[in-house]
Design a protein around this motif. Structure first.
Motif, PDB file in Angstrom:
ATOM      1  N   GLY A   1       0.832  -1.204   0.000  1.00 47.36           N
ATOM      2  CA  GLY A   1       0.000   0.000   0.000  1.00 47.36           C
ATOM      3  C   GLY A   1       0.866   1.253   0.000  1.00 47.36           C
ATOM      4  O   GLY A   1       1.931   1.270   0.613  1.00 47.36           O
ATOM      5  N   PHE A   2       0.412   2.282  -0.720  1.00 47.37           N
ATOM      6  CA  PHE A   2       1.164   3.546  -0.777  1.00 47.37           C
ATOM      7  C   PHE A   2       0.252   4.723  -0.440  1.00 47.37           C
ATOM      8  O   PHE A   2      -0.949   4.676  -0.725  1.00 47.37           O
ATOM      9  N   PRO A   3       0.855   5.773   0.116  1.00 50.63           N
ATOM     10  CA  PRO A   3       0.044   6.951   0.469  1.00 50.63           C
ATOM     11  C   PRO A   3      -0.320   7.805  -0.747  1.00 50.63           C
ATOM     12  O   PRO A   3      -1.146   8.702  -0.637  1.00 50.63           O
ATOM     13  N   SER A   4       0.321   7.561  -1.894  1.00 53.63           N
ATOM     14  CA  SER A   4      -0.008   8.360  -3.081  1.00 53.63           C
ATOM     15  C   SER A   4       0.312   7.565  -4.337  1.00 53.63           C
ATOM     16  O   SER A   4       1.126   6.636  -4.307  1.00 53.63           O
ATOM     17  N   ASN A   5      -0.331   7.942  -5.428  1.00 55.92           N
ATOM     18  CA  ASN A   5      -0.026   7.327  -6.715  1.00 55.92           C
ATOM     19  C   ASN A   5       1.422   7.599  -7.117  1.00 55.92           C
ATOM     20  O   ASN A   5       2.068   6.775  -7.766  1.00 55.92           O
ATOM     21  N   ILE A   6       1.906   8.775  -6.730  1.00 54.84           N
ATOM     22  CA  ILE A   6       3.275   9.155  -7.100  1.00 54.84           C
ATOM     23  C   ILE A   6       4.281   8.211  -6.453  1.00 54.84           C
ATOM     24  O   ILE A   6       5.196   7.702  -7.111  1.00 54.84           O
ATOM     25  N   SER A   7       4.083   7.924  -5.146  1.00 56.20           N
ATOM     26  CA  SER A   7       5.053   7.049  -4.486  1.00 56.20           C
ATOM     27  C   SER A   7       4.965   5.624  -5.042  1.00 56.20           C
ATOM     28  O   SER A   7       5.990   4.948  -5.197  1.00 56.20           O
ATOM     29  N   ALA A   8       3.775   5.174  -5.403  1.00 52.05           N
ATOM     30  CA  ALA A   8       3.649   3.832  -5.990  1.00 52.05           C
ATOM     31  C   ALA A   8       4.331   3.782  -7.355  1.00 52.05           C
ATOM     32  O   ALA A   8       5.072   2.838  -7.662  1.00 52.05           O
ATOM     33  N   GLY A   9       4.094   4.810  -8.161  1.00 55.35           N
ATOM     34  CA  GLY A   9       4.709   4.865  -9.491  1.00 55.35           C
ATOM     35  C   GLY A   9       6.222   4.910  -9.404  1.00 55.35           C
ATOM     36  O   GLY A   9       6.938   4.241 -10.163  1.00 55.35           O
ATOM     37  N   ASN A  10       6.704   5.661  -8.449  1.00 50.53           N
ATOM     38  CA  ASN A  10       8.131   5.771  -8.206  1.00 50.53           C
ATOM     39  C   ASN A  10       8.736   4.412  -7.843  1.00 50.53           C
ATOM     40  O   ASN A  10       9.806   4.034  -8.317  1.00 50.53           O
ATOM     41  N   CYS A  11       8.019   3.663  -7.041  1.00 53.88           N
ATOM     42  CA  CYS A  11       8.483   2.338  -6.609  1.00 53.88           C
ATOM     43  C   CYS A  11       8.605   1.400  -7.818  1.00 53.88           C
ATOM     44  O   CYS A  11       9.593   0.664  -7.936  1.00 53.88           O
ATOM     45  N   VAL A  12       7.643   1.458  -8.720  1.00 61.75           N
ATOM     46  CA  VAL A  12       7.680   0.613  -9.920  1.00 61.75           C
ATOM     47  C   VAL A  12       8.959   0.891 -10.712  1.00 61.75           C
ATOM     48  O   VAL A  12       9.695  -0.033 -11.091  1.00 61.75           O
ATOM     49  N   GLY A  13       9.249   2.173 -10.938  1.00 61.42           N
ATOM     50  CA  GLY A  13      10.458   2.549 -11.682  1.00 61.42           C
ATOM     51  C   GLY A  13      11.720   2.074 -10.990  1.00 61.42           C
ATOM     52  O   GLY A  13      12.647   1.568 -11.638  1.00 61.42           O
TER      53      GLY A  13
ATOM     54  N   LEU B   1      -7.378  -0.521   2.916  1.00 54.42           N
ATOM     55  CA  LEU B   1      -8.356   0.472   2.454  1.00 54.42           C
ATOM     56  C   LEU B   1      -7.886   1.902   2.656  1.00 54.42           C
ATOM     57  O   LEU B   1      -8.402   2.829   2.038  1.00 54.42           O
ATOM     58  N   GLU B   2      -6.893   2.087   3.522  1.00 57.24           N
ATOM     59  CA  GLU B   2      -6.417   3.456   3.730  1.00 57.24           C
ATOM     60  C   GLU B   2      -5.444   3.889   2.625  1.00 57.24           C
ATOM     61  O   GLU B   2      -5.117   5.057   2.502  1.00 57.24           O
ATOM     62  N   ALA B   3      -5.001   2.928   1.804  1.00 60.54           N
ATOM     63  CA  ALA B   3      -3.988   3.251   0.791  1.00 60.54           C
ATOM     64  C   ALA B   3      -4.603   4.037  -0.367  1.00 60.54           C
ATOM     65  O   ALA B   3      -5.744   3.813  -0.743  1.00 60.54           O
ATOM     66  N   GLU B   4      -3.815   4.958  -0.899  1.00 57.26           N
ATOM     67  CA  GLU B   4      -4.238   5.692  -2.101  1.00 57.26           C
ATOM     68  C   GLU B   4      -3.928   4.868  -3.350  1.00 57.26           C
ATOM     69  O   GLU B   4      -4.551   5.037  -4.386  1.00 57.26           O
ATOM     70  N   ALA B   5      -2.900   4.031  -3.244  1.00 54.06           N
ATOM     71  CA  ALA B   5      -2.511   3.193  -4.384  1.00 54.06           C
ATOM     72  C   ALA B   5      -2.002   1.861  -3.860  1.00 54.06           C
ATOM     73  O   ALA B   5      -1.451   1.781  -2.768  1.00 54.06           O
ATOM     74  N   LEU B   6      -2.218   0.842  -4.653  1.00 51.02           N
ATOM     75  CA  LEU B   6      -1.829  -0.504  -4.254  1.00 51.02           C
ATOM     76  C   LEU B   6      -0.998  -1.130  -5.367  1.00 51.02           C
ATOM     77  O   LEU B   6      -1.319  -0.991  -6.539  1.00 51.02           O
ATOM     78  N   LEU B   7       0.069  -1.796  -4.960  1.00 51.54           N
ATOM     79  CA  LEU B   7       0.857  -2.558  -5.940  1.00 51.54           C
ATOM     80  C   LEU B   7       0.790  -4.035  -5.581  1.00 51.54           C
ATOM     81  O   LEU B   7       0.892  -4.398  -4.414  1.00 51.54           O
ATOM     82  N   ILE B   8       0.603  -4.865  -6.602  1.00 52.68           N
ATOM     83  CA  ILE B   8       0.818  -6.303  -6.431  1.00 52.68           C
ATOM     84  C   ILE B   8       2.063  -6.630  -7.260  1.00 52.68           C
ATOM     85  O   ILE B   8       2.078  -6.380  -8.467  1.00 52.68           O
TER      86      ILE B   8
ATOM     87  N   SER C   1      11.527   2.068   1.085  1.00 46.92           N
ATOM     88  CA  SER C   1      12.242   3.331   0.838  1.00 46.92           C
ATOM     89  C   SER C   1      11.391   4.302   0.020  1.00 46.92           C
ATOM     90  O   SER C   1      11.648   5.494  -0.002  1.00 46.92           O
ATOM     91  N   CYS C   2      10.376   3.779  -0.661  1.00 48.65           N
ATOM     92  CA  CYS C   2       9.483   4.648  -1.439  1.00 48.65           C
ATOM     93  C   CYS C   2       8.292   5.115  -0.601  1.00 48.65           C
ATOM     94  O   CYS C   2       7.372   5.734  -1.122  1.00 48.65           O
ATOM     95  N   GLY C   3       8.288   4.765   0.675  1.00 54.07           N
ATOM     96  CA  GLY C   3       7.235   5.265   1.558  1.00 54.07           C
ATOM     97  C   GLY C   3       6.001   4.391   1.639  1.00 54.07           C
ATOM     98  O   GLY C   3       4.914   4.887   1.966  1.00 54.07           O
ATOM     99  N   ALA C   4       6.156   3.103   1.391  1.00 53.48           N
ATOM    100  CA  ALA C   4       5.001   2.198   1.471  1.00 53.48           C
ATOM    101  C   ALA C   4       4.406   2.236   2.874  1.00 53.48           C
ATOM    102  O   ALA C   4       5.137   2.308   3.867  1.00 53.48           O
ATOM    103  N   THR C   5       3.082   2.199   2.961  1.00 53.91           N
ATOM    104  CA  THR C   5       2.430   2.217   4.272  1.00 53.91           C
ATOM    105  C   THR C   5       2.106   0.805   4.747  1.00 53.91           C
ATOM    106  O   THR C   5       1.882   0.582   5.920  1.00 53.91           O
ATOM    107  N   SER C   6       2.058  -0.157   3.827  1.00 55.19           N
ATOM    108  CA  SER C   6       1.877  -1.549   4.245  1.00 55.19           C
ATOM    109  C   SER C   6       2.547  -2.461   3.229  1.00 55.19           C
ATOM    110  O   SER C   6       2.514  -2.196   2.027  1.00 55.19           O
TER     111      SER C   6
END
Lengths: 495, 421
Positions: free
Chosen positions: A236-248, A281-288, A311-316
């Motif tokens: 789980g991520f607090p924002s789409n930006i942090s999730a996208g950053n993690c993918v890269g 459910l609190e996450a703004e974006a989710l990565l599998i 390091s990208c700020g994942a919340t879970s």
């Protein structure tokens, strides 16, 4: 959606044509009754419908050849159809066309484990190929979400993808050979169980050609050994930006996950309400993130990806401990479309691809467009390869909403192209994106593609009205416009 | 006039007469060069650095179109796994750039220069793509076609056009990159190409089984490629070739090679598992560490074993992998002086033989006719390549279709005329 003007002369001969085809084919292969033809009026893109003039259901290559040869001689249009799951209207019938349904080509012809290949008729479903070799420990890699229903012939026509493309490629990278019937009834074979072509790679061209070049009657695919193990991370991520950053960052670190899927907040909520997959459910974006391969490799990479996520700020961060948990992580993603279907009377699924780093900008723009059009949007995203599936929520019974949803969708696709991406990642152009082709290609690009079409089908009888916004005559496309006095770049020095 | 400014004196093979030599430096000049040639009905031979002019039939041309100055990487985004470069950019420059970021071209393009008497490391990326090259990693990772995402080119009509894109998942329009890959410059002159790139493995290890005959080697390769241990190279070198390898440990017996790549924990685990699996072959197994392994696979990739006899003709047979051993044996029965080795787990048979009036085309084509596949005459003197079909002849309807496809791009037949004919 404007389709080519039906040929009244052909329509007037419908009964005669049916009688001719009955002489060429077994009696049950020609369908003339209106209620029986009605079954074929639409594919997976249900917004568009049309009643085919006639339906044929051939069983053999010779029958397909007879149908196409007849249509070629008499100037009758053809629409091929696999399982009818196209999301771009690839199998949308033509009022003056003969629909050729390939459902009766339903046998697996050969399982060749030594050469790691399966030879199948085109109507065999994608999943049936995997089922046929599962016992021996093998599988067929491309896994479009419609894999229970979609046919391998349709996969060839659309160059279908799925969630594992990043590591295992699309249909085109997993296809070894084809038999196909050309519009004049001639049968050609491309490829086989060997690799690459001795001449032009027509196998590569036919793959993804959306039924515009011929009808595939046999398919040879490569199969792979099932990886020893597969595990997934749910992050789980607090924002789409942090999730996208993690993918890269995962990819830049040298890891190619088997799958890397992202969902935004509306999609997470819809999926969780539907299947209770345990999504945060609190996450703004989710990565599998799924990793597959030998046990020690998967263990090491799970740790590495988790560290990057942190390091990208994942919340879970949760790693699947067993197969049941891995499947539960996926259950929400796989049910995302029906889940969204529960919260809206209708939804419109888009399919653009973008360079991954443009994701935050895309999502921001989409939020703006969502407000402008007054329609909600939920996003599921093959994040690893940049393939977006925005789901636009609308109500077809509310006047004007379908048109608004389509305009919204077209804006999204224009945006995909503007940021360096493409109109369609895996669903195809069909009728749906046909009129947007000019956003990505200029006239010369399109003319060159159509000249290729002319090499296969000079009369334009195969699936016309799909893929290309304008129908040109082949003679006109073939004309050379370069003459002595009118060379390009008159300012340049000449030889 | 864009005449040659470099030190090479352009000529056609087998001739020392200089020919007109055009060297466009950008897309506008390339477009003008081809449009002009079309207007004058002047046929062009396309080349990058000219390392593969011996591949395909000798081209019939009135002028050379040198693309080597369409040079330079214009986009490289490691985290997006994408690179765009001018077609004339040297492959080794691209590979060096990728290596700085721990990446590579997964399809492992071979360096064919030395095979044709050119210096090594001169190949351009445009040539690599136009010939659809692929090295030993082909069965696992694909060929140039599988990594070629998009391009800008000028057709034989003298018109620039683009196709594909810079993203890996794209089904918008026909997949023209697939068609241009392996078209040997007969459809369009590539100006700029976009390729998907891939992380380079941390670790590489090769297992070499000593002393298997070709049949048992074929079985071993089928076992290894059919298991889950992600073998990224499977080749068989008969004893007469291992003695030519720089890897001296292999001399004296045949070698069946299996390459494993990845993170070190994974490579170690898979090496052990594969060794256990291959124990039933009851032959000694040697482990070759990273450097030695890299040297050996370069030899396999670049046909170094077959280059000692300069006069031998060389064939490349792509066949169903499980039949590679059988094809090789059949050829050897017919041509006792032929030397061969297998790559791609048996799916690729390289053959070198003393020449013959038909360059042994009949024998090679018979061999692939029975198994399915294709045979390409990779190296032979020009006059011989004029005489026999270099590429696999196609059945009549397919040949007619291919010709219509070609004419759609180059109706006047001015680009690399005759190369694939």
């Amino acid at each position: 959606m404007q389709m080519p003007e039906p040929d009244r002369a052909v329509l007037a001969r419908r009964r005669e044509i049916a009688a001719d085809l009955r002489r060429l084919l077994p009696p049950d292969a020609v369908i003339e009754a209106e209620e029986a033809r009605r079954v074929y009026e639409s594919d997976g893109l249900t917004a568009y419908r049309g009643l085919p003039m006639l339906v044929t259901l051939p069983r053999t290559t010779a029958e397909v050849s007879a149908i196409l040869g007849y249509c070629h001689r008499h100037g009758i249009k053809i629409v091929p159809r696999g399982a009818g799951t196209s999301l771009s209207g690839g199998a949308l019938p033509l009022e003056d066309g003969i629909l050729v349904g390939m459902a009766r080509f339903n046998r697996i012809l050969e399982i060749d484990l030594d050469n790691r290949a399966v030879v199948a008729q085109p109507g065999v479903t994608n999943l049936a190929i995997t089922e046929a070799v599962k016992g021996a420990g093998f599988y067929y890699a491309p896994d479009p979400s419609s894999q229970i229903a979609c046919s391998i012939g349709g996969n060839v026509a659309e160059n279908s993808g799925g969630v594992h493309c990043l590591k295992y490629g699309l249909t085109t990278n997993n296809l070894l050979g084809l038999e196909m019937v050309l519009i004049d009834g001639q049968v050609i074979r491309l490829g086989g169980k060997h690799l690459d072509s001795g001449g032009y790679d027509l196998l590569g061209i036919v793959t993804g050609s959306e039924g515009l070049l011929g009808i595939v009657t046999e398919v040879t695919v490569r199969i792979l050994r099932r990886p020893e193990t597969a595990r997934a991370l749910l992050v789980g991520f607090p924002s789409n930006i942090s999730a996208g950053n993690c993918v890269g960052q995962v990819i830049a670190s040298g890891i190619i996950p088997a799958g890397m899927e992202m969902m935004d907040r509306p999609a997470i909520r819809a999926a969780e309400d539907f299947v209770q997959a345990g999504y945060p459910l609190e996450a703004e974006a989710l990565l599998i993130v799924e990793l597959d391969g030998p046990e020690p490799e998967v263990a090491a990479l799970i740790g590495k990806v988790a560290a990057i996520a942190e390091s990208c700020g994942a919340t879970s961060i949760t790693a699947s401990r067993d197969e049941a948990e891995r499947l539960r992580f996926w259950a929400g993603r796989k049910a995302a479309f029906p889940a969204v279907g529960r919260i809206s009377p209708d939804y419109y699924c888009m399919d653009g691809t973008i360079p991954r780093r443009e994701l935050p900008r895309m999502l921001e723009e989409m939020a703006r467009l969502s407000e402008k059009y007054g329609l909600r949007v939920a996003n599921v995203f093959h994040a690893g390869d940049g393939n977006l599936h925005p789901l636009i929520l609308y109500d077809a019974n509310a006047p004007g909403e379908l048109e608004r949803a389509e305009a919204f969708g077209a804006d999204i696709l224009r945006l995909c192209v503007a940021v360096g991406g493409v109109l369609t990642g895996e669903h195809g152009v069909g009728v749906e994106k046909r009129d947007l082709m000019g956003v990505m290609f200029d006239e010369r690009d399109l003319a060159q593609q159509q000249r290729l079409k002319c090499a296969f089908d000079a009369g334009g009888l195969m699936n016309p009205g799909k893929m290309f916004p304008t129908l040109h005559r082949c003679a006109e496309l073939g004309r050379l416009h370069v003459h002595g006095g009118r060379l390009p770049h008159p300012d340049l020095p000449r030889f | 006039m864009f005449m040659a400014g470099g030190c090479r004196i352009p000529t056609f093979p087998g001739s020392d007469v200089p020919v007109p030599h055009f060297q466009p430096t950008d897309l506008d000049q390339l477009e003008a060069a081809i449009a002009d040639a079309g207007a004058d009905r002047r046929r062009l031979e396309l080349l990058g650095n000219g390392t593969k002019r011996g591949l395909g039939k000798p081209v019939e041309a009135d002028a050379l179109l040198d693309l080597s100055r369409l040079h330079g990487v214009t986009l490289y985004e490691p985290e997006e796994l994408v690179l765009t470069a001018g077609a004339g950019t040297p492959l080794h420059e691209i590979e060096a750039l990728l290596a700085q970021r721990g990446q590579m071209l997964a399809f492992e393009p071979m360096d064919l220069g030395p095979l044709y008497g050119a210096p090594p490391r001169q190949a351009t990326i445009g040539g690599v793509v136009a010939c659809n090259l692929a090295g030993p990693r082909r069965p696992k990772a694909g060929a140039a076609r599988d990594w070629f995402l998009g391009f800008t080119a000028v057709s034989g009509r003298g018109e620039r056009f683009k196709a594909g894109s810079r993203v890996m998942k794209n089904v918008t329009g026909y997949d023209l990159p697939k068609l241009l890959a392996g078209s040997h410059g007969t459809l369009a002159a590539l100006a700029e190409v976009t390729l998907r790139v891939h992380p380079a493995p941390d670790e590489t290890l090769t297992l070499a089984l000593a002393g298997l005959d070709v049949d048992r080697a074929g079985q071993a390769m089928a076992v290894a490629l059919g298991c889950a241990h992600e073998v990224s190279g499977a080749a068989y070198l008969p004893a007469q070739l291992t003695q030519l390898s720089a890897v001296e440990r292999l001399a004296g017996a045949s070698a069946t090679l299996f390459r494993l790549e990845g993170i070190s924990a994974s490579v170690a685990y898979r090496a052990q598992a594969l060794e256990d699996l291959l124990r039933e072959m009851q032959v000694p197994v040697v482990r070759l560490e990273a450097d030695v392994s890299a040297r050996l696979w370069r030899e396999v990739r670049d046909l170094e074993f077959l280059q000692s006899e300069r006069d031998a003709v060389i064939w490349r047979l792509a066949v169903p992998p499980a039949l590679g051993a059988q094809v090789a044996q059949r050829i050897q029965r017919q041509l006792s002086s032929a030397r061969f080795y297998l790559d791609w787990g048996g799916g690729l048979v390289w053959v070198a033989t003393p020449t013959a009036p038909d360059a042994h085309a009949a024998a090679m084509r018979r061999a692939v006719h029975e198994t399915g596949g294709h045979a390409t005459l990779m190296r032979a003197p020009d006059d011989l390549r004029r005489l026999v079909s270099v590429f696999q002849p196609e059945a009549a309807p397919l040949a007619a279709l291919s010709e219509r496809v070609r004419a759609g791009f180059d109706p006047l037949g001015i680009l690399n005329s005759g190369r694939m004919g």
